[in-house]
Design a protein around this motif. Structure first.
Motif, PDB file in Angstrom:
ATOM      1  N   GLU A 282      57.114  -3.540  -4.375  1.00 26.69           N
ATOM      2  CA  GLU A 282      57.388  -2.108  -4.282  1.00 26.69           C
ATOM      3  C   GLU A 282      58.465  -1.831  -3.235  1.00 26.69           C
ATOM      4  OE1 GLU A 282      54.898   1.983  -3.378  1.00 26.69           O
ATOM      5  OE2 GLU A 282      53.815   0.169  -3.962  1.00 26.69           O
ATOM      6  N   LYS A 283      58.399  -2.532  -2.099  1.00 25.38           N
ATOM      7  CA  LYS A 283      59.421  -2.353  -1.067  1.00 25.38           C
ATOM      8  C   LYS A 283      60.785  -2.800  -1.574  1.00 25.38           C
ATOM      9  CE  LYS A 283      56.426  -2.660   2.945  1.00 25.38           C
ATOM     10  NZ  LYS A 283      56.027  -3.460   4.110  1.00 25.38           N
TER      11      LYS A 283
ATOM     12  N   GLU B  40      62.048  -0.112  -3.938  1.00 32.23           N
ATOM     13  CA  GLU B  40      62.516   1.069  -3.214  1.00 32.23           C
ATOM     14  C   GLU B  40      63.859   0.789  -2.546  1.00 32.23           C
ATOM     15  OE1 GLU B  40      59.365   2.072  -0.581  1.00 32.23           O
ATOM     16  OE2 GLU B  40      58.158   3.016  -2.142  1.00 32.23           O
TER      17      GLU B  40
ATOM     18  N   ILE C  14      47.472  -7.390  -3.999  1.00 28.67           N
ATOM     19  CA  ILE C  14      47.867  -6.205  -3.235  1.00 28.67           C
ATOM     20  C   ILE C  14      49.093  -6.509  -2.382  1.00 28.67           C
ATOM     21  CG2 ILE C  14      47.170  -4.691  -1.339  1.00 28.67           C
ATOM     22  CD1 ILE C  14      44.313  -4.786  -2.523  1.00 28.67           C
ATOM     23  N   ILE C  15      49.091  -7.650  -1.697  1.00 29.11           N
ATOM     24  CA  ILE C  15      50.236  -8.022  -0.848  1.00 29.11           C
ATOM     25  C   ILE C  15      51.486  -8.203  -1.702  1.00 29.11           C
ATOM     26  CG2 ILE C  15      51.153  -9.871   0.605  1.00 29.11           C
ATOM     27  CD1 ILE C  15      48.289 -10.226   1.676  1.00 29.11           C
ATOM     28  N   ARG C  16      51.332  -8.869  -2.844  1.00 32.15           N
ATOM     29  CA  ARG C  16      52.483  -9.101  -3.730  1.00 32.15           C
ATOM     30  C   ARG C  16      53.025  -7.778  -4.273  1.00 32.15           C
ATOM     31  NH1 ARG C  16      51.944 -12.059  -9.363  1.00 32.15           N
ATOM     32  NH2 ARG C  16      54.032 -11.686 -10.085  1.00 32.15           N
ATOM     33  N   ASN C  17      52.142  -6.863  -4.628  1.00 34.68           N
ATOM     34  CA  ASN C  17      52.555  -5.567  -5.161  1.00 34.68           C
ATOM     35  C   ASN C  17      53.317  -4.767  -4.102  1.00 34.68           C
ATOM     36  OD1 ASN C  17      52.740  -3.408  -6.960  1.00 34.68           O
ATOM     37  ND2 ASN C  17      50.906  -2.464  -6.111  1.00 34.68           N
ATOM     38  N   ARG C  18      52.832  -4.785  -2.863  1.00 34.94           N
ATOM     39  CA  ARG C  18      53.530  -4.048  -1.797  1.00 34.94           C
ATOM     40  C   ARG C  18      54.921  -4.614  -1.557  1.00 34.94           C
ATOM     41  NH1 ARG C  18      49.100  -2.770   2.926  1.00 34.94           N
ATOM     42  NH2 ARG C  18      47.898  -1.273   1.738  1.00 34.94           N
ATOM     43  N   LYS C  19      55.043  -5.943  -1.595  1.00 38.77           N
ATOM     44  CA  LYS C  19      56.344  -6.575  -1.376  1.00 38.77           C
ATOM     45  C   LYS C  19      57.311  -6.191  -2.502  1.00 38.77           C
ATOM     46  CE  LYS C  19      56.710 -10.969  -1.952  1.00 38.77           C
ATOM     47  NZ  LYS C  19      56.625 -12.435  -1.835  1.00 38.77           N
TER      48      LYS C  19
END
Length: 52
Positions: free
Chosen positions: A32-33, A36, A25-30
């Motif tokens: 994704e940012k 973006e 989850i942490i890796r995916n959010r990073k």
């Protein structure tokens, strides 16, 4: 014959699974940012047709 349940092994596997999910989850959010940010950079600075 009764099987003995080893709670220590089950706990270890559950903790490792939870750790893996949190890490993903942490890796995916990073990622994704970062994606973006790249998308915003592309829209703010479009290609100049005169330079092509």
């Amino acid at each position: 014959m009764m099987m003995q349940i080893n709670y220590y092994e089950i706990g270890l596997v559950v903790l490792l699974a939870i750790g893996l999910v949190i890490w993903l989850i942490i890796r995916n959010r990073k990622d994704e940012k970062a994606f973006e940010k790249d998308e915003l950079t592309d829209t703010v600075d479009p290609h100049d047709p005169d330079k092509e």
